[in-house]
Design an enzyme around this catalytic site. Structure first.
Site, PDB file in Angstrom:
ATOM      1  N   HIS A   1      20.388 -13.235 -84.057  1.00 59.13           N
ATOM      2  CA  HIS A   1      21.381 -12.200 -83.674  1.00 59.13           C
ATOM      3  C   HIS A   1      20.259 -11.283 -83.013  1.00 59.13           C
ATOM      4  O   HIS A   1      19.135 -11.065 -83.308  1.00 59.13           O
ATOM      5  CB  HIS A   1      21.829 -11.581 -84.911  1.00 59.13           C
ATOM      6  CG  HIS A   1      20.728 -11.111 -85.894  1.00 59.13           C
ATOM      7  ND1 HIS A   1      20.137  -9.726 -86.000  1.00 59.13           N
ATOM      8  CD2 HIS A   1      20.260 -11.723 -87.197  1.00 59.13           C
ATOM      9  CE1 HIS A   1      19.450  -9.612 -87.038  1.00 59.13           C
ATOM     10  NE2 HIS A   1      19.201 -10.672 -87.824  1.00 59.13           N
TER      11      HIS A   1
ATOM     12  N   ASP B   1      21.203  -7.701 -82.997  1.00 60.01           N
ATOM     13  CA  ASP B   1      21.190  -6.532 -83.173  1.00 60.01           C
ATOM     14  C   ASP B   1      20.069  -6.167 -84.129  1.00 60.01           C
ATOM     15  O   ASP B   1      19.579  -7.082 -85.090  1.00 60.01           O
ATOM     16  CB  ASP B   1      22.663  -5.983 -83.918  1.00 60.01           C
ATOM     17  CG  ASP B   1      22.845  -6.988 -85.187  1.00 60.01           C
ATOM     18  OD1 ASP B   1      22.750  -8.271 -84.975  1.00 60.01           O
ATOM     19  OD2 ASP B   1      23.660  -6.303 -86.209  1.00 60.01           O
TER      20      ASP B   1
ATOM     21  N   ASP C   1      12.804  -9.170 -87.463  1.00 58.36           N
ATOM     22  CA  ASP C   1      14.207  -9.454 -87.684  1.00 58.36           C
ATOM     23  C   ASP C   1      14.917  -9.162 -86.539  1.00 58.36           C
ATOM     24  O   ASP C   1      15.464  -8.047 -86.624  1.00 58.36           O
ATOM     25  CB  ASP C   1      14.444  -8.559 -88.865  1.00 58.36           C
ATOM     26  CG  ASP C   1      15.942  -8.981 -89.533  1.00 58.36           C
ATOM     27  OD1 ASP C   1      16.560 -10.158 -89.229  1.00 58.36           O
ATOM     28  OD2 ASP C   1      16.393  -8.120 -90.105  1.00 58.36           O
TER      29      ASP C   1
ATOM     30  N   GLU D   1      25.298  -8.926 -86.537  1.00 56.92           N
ATOM     31  CA  GLU D   1      25.091  -9.534 -88.083  1.00 56.92           C
ATOM     32  C   GLU D   1      24.626  -8.653 -89.077  1.00 56.92           C
ATOM     33  O   GLU D   1      24.930  -8.759 -89.987  1.00 56.92           O
ATOM     34  CB  GLU D   1      23.687 -10.534 -87.806  1.00 56.92           C
ATOM     35  CG  GLU D   1      23.321 -11.382 -88.831  1.00 56.92           C
ATOM     36  CD  GLU D   1      22.335 -10.837 -89.695  1.00 56.92           C
ATOM     37  OE1 GLU D   1      22.410 -11.642 -90.913  1.00 56.92           O
ATOM     38  OE2 GLU D   1      21.950  -9.669 -89.293  1.00 56.92           O
ATOM     39  N   GLU D   2      24.027  -7.486 -88.686  1.00 54.55           N
ATOM     40  CA  GLU D   2      23.339  -6.636 -89.654  1.00 54.55           C
ATOM     41  C   GLU D   2      24.502  -5.763 -90.450  1.00 54.55           C
ATOM     42  O   GLU D   2      24.099  -5.188 -91.312  1.00 54.55           O
ATOM     43  CB  GLU D   2      22.360  -5.642 -88.902  1.00 54.55           C
ATOM     44  CG  GLU D   2      21.220  -6.399 -88.550  1.00 54.55           C
ATOM     45  CD  GLU D   2      20.053  -7.073 -89.556  1.00 54.55           C
ATOM     46  OE1 GLU D   2      20.516  -6.784 -90.813  1.00 54.55           O
ATOM     47  OE2 GLU D   2      19.155  -7.337 -89.148  1.00 54.55           O
TER      48      GLU D   2
ATOM     49  N   GLU E   1      15.905 -16.440 -88.828  1.00 61.58           N
ATOM     50  CA  GLU E   1      15.324 -15.252 -89.457  1.00 61.58           C
ATOM     51  C   GLU E   1      13.888 -15.453 -90.238  1.00 61.58           C
ATOM     52  O   GLU E   1      13.506 -16.634 -90.376  1.00 61.58           O
ATOM     53  CB  GLU E   1      16.339 -15.273 -90.833  1.00 61.58           C
ATOM     54  CG  GLU E   1      17.914 -14.539 -90.266  1.00 61.58           C
ATOM     55  CD  GLU E   1      18.251 -13.241 -90.223  1.00 61.58           C
ATOM     56  OE1 GLU E   1      17.129 -12.603 -90.346  1.00 61.58           O
ATOM     57  OE2 GLU E   1      19.216 -13.008 -90.137  1.00 61.58           O
TER      58      GLU E   1
ATOM     59  N   HIS F   1      13.388  -4.272 -91.553  1.00 66.34           N
ATOM     60  CA  HIS F   1      13.961  -2.975 -91.992  1.00 66.34           C
ATOM     61  C   HIS F   1      13.165  -1.963 -92.162  1.00 66.34           C
ATOM     62  O   HIS F   1      13.827  -0.915 -92.971  1.00 66.34           O
ATOM     63  CB  HIS F   1      15.101  -3.558 -93.109  1.00 66.34           C
ATOM     64  CG  HIS F   1      16.124  -4.493 -92.837  1.00 66.34           C
ATOM     65  ND1 HIS F   1      17.499  -4.608 -93.599  1.00 66.34           N
ATOM     66  CD2 HIS F   1      16.185  -5.448 -91.800  1.00 66.34           C
ATOM     67  CE1 HIS F   1      17.972  -5.381 -92.947  1.00 66.34           C
ATOM     68  NE2 HIS F   1      17.405  -5.975 -91.920  1.00 66.34           N
TER      69      HIS F   1
END
Length: 383
Positions: A70, A72, A102, A134-135, A162, A356
């Site tokens: 992903h 984003d 990520d 995705e997030e 991931e 994150h």
């Protein structure tokens, strides 16, 4: 690693926070692949502000392998970064920047591997799949998967990169995110019994969620492959009320269910809705017939439980050099690929321990190891 690092530096510079467009990054990847004579398909959202990308290397008449990621990233707002989150910073063997772990590190390695994949004829194709949003609920990939589902040939394996420290992951929990809106009736707090206190009735519903969650902890419902080994329920956001001397007419709360793959998260919402209908609403209606409780879905994705004896598991064990399969606590797009008949594993560089967070990083060692894994894939697929 130099090419992977170079590409990662370019990818990090694009602010692809989910609230922003990802088109600049997608166009960068499209142009990079075009220079290598690899055509791409772009699948746009309704507003054409975001797009998925799908590209095929090698033959298109036999099943192949999908390398999926992903584009984003999560916001940096309010985080205490010591480096520029949208510029790659290298220090002490670590590469810092939003998305390094990520999961732009994996995407960079995949792009760097393309010339090696093209160096000799492939006996089966390698597909590159990049998605958006995705997030915020695995939203973008769904239109890409709808396109793949219409095609006659399904890939043998999807590898979602991931961050797992390149350990092969065969399972994760599914997620259901819900919103509950409680509408009561306002009045002066001196006459509180004449109103319908939306916050207090919402509290009753939240309390019932806690009891449902406690029942899910029963030992007979455990799956020891997961941590924690049971499905979980939690309320994460609650808003309501205007002033202390006004009985609140409105209250809203958001909650989520993270369910083991064998369990249906909607069983939780079904139980809560029955409690609302049978226990809470009658009390509210006794004071005001216009009171209401409304549930709405925010997002959902299924869990993943790939068979450790499957061909997909055997392939990833060959590629990453390990058959010690594990599970992760976070969710991915894997269950959505699996649901349309594409067996899926999770395996990528870095650790979600860094994801994150401020000063997110991936180690140079992990990028090197991912390059090596992709080299093994190229070697095994060359005719």
């Amino acid at each position: 690693m130099s090419r992977s690092r170079e590409l990662l530096g370019s990818l990090i510079e694009f602010d692809t926070t989910s609230r922003e467009s990802n088109l600049q990054l997608i166009e960068f990847v499209r142009d990079y692949l075009a220079k290598l004579d690899v055509p791409c398909e772009l699948i746009f959202n309704a507003e054409r502000s975001k797009a998925n990308l799908f590209a095929t290397l090698g033959p298109d008449n036999v099943p192949g392998i999908v390398l999926s990621g992903h584009t984003d990233v999560v916001p940096v707002d309010g985080q205490a970064w010591t480096v520029d989150p949208f510029a790659l910073t290298e220090k002490d063997g670590r590469l810092y920047g939003r998305g390094t772990a990520d999961m732009k590190g994996y995407i960079a390695c995949v792009l760097a591997a393309v010339p090696k994949l093209l160096a000799a004829p492939l006996r089966m194709p390698v597909h590159i799949a990049l998605s958006y949003d995705e997030e915020v609920g695995c939203l973008g990939v769904r239109s890409l998967l709808a396109e793949l589902e219409r095609r006659p040939l399904k890939p043998l394996l999807c590898i979602i990169g991931e961050p797992t420290e390149l350990k092969p992951v065969l399972g994760h929990k599914g997620k259901l995110a819900m919103r509950c809106d409680v509408k009561g009736a306002a009045c002066h707090s001196a006459y509180a019994p004449q109103g319908v206190n939306a916050i207090e009735y919402a509290a009753q519903l939240i309390g019932e969620l806690g009891r449902i969650g406690a029942r899910l902890r029963a030992p007979e419902l455990h799956d020891p492959r997961f941590d924690p080994p049971f499905s979980t329920v939690q309320t994460g956001v609650i808003t309501g009320g205007k002033a202390l001397n006004i009985v609140p007419a409105d209250c809203r709360f958001d909650f989520e269910v993270r369910a083991l793959p064998a369990q249906d998260p909607r069983e939780v919402t079904d139980q809560l809705e029955r409690f609302a209908e049978q226990e809470v609403l009658p009390k509210m209606h006794a004071a005001n017939g216009q009171s209401s409780i409304r549930f709405s879905e925010l997002s959902t994705y299924p869990g993943l439980a790939t068979d450790s004896q499957s061909q997909a598991a055997q392939l990833i064990a060959q590629f990453c050099g390990s058959s010690e399969f594990t599970t992760v606590a976070f969710g991915t797009e894997g269950g959505l690929f699996d649901a349309i008949g594409i067996p899926t594993v999770i395996c990528g560089p870095g650790s979600m321990e860094q994801g994150h967070k401020p000063d997110e990083f991936v180690s140079a060692e992990q990028l090197n190891a991912c390059d090596a894994m992709l080299d093994r894939i190229a070697s095994s697929l060359h005719a």
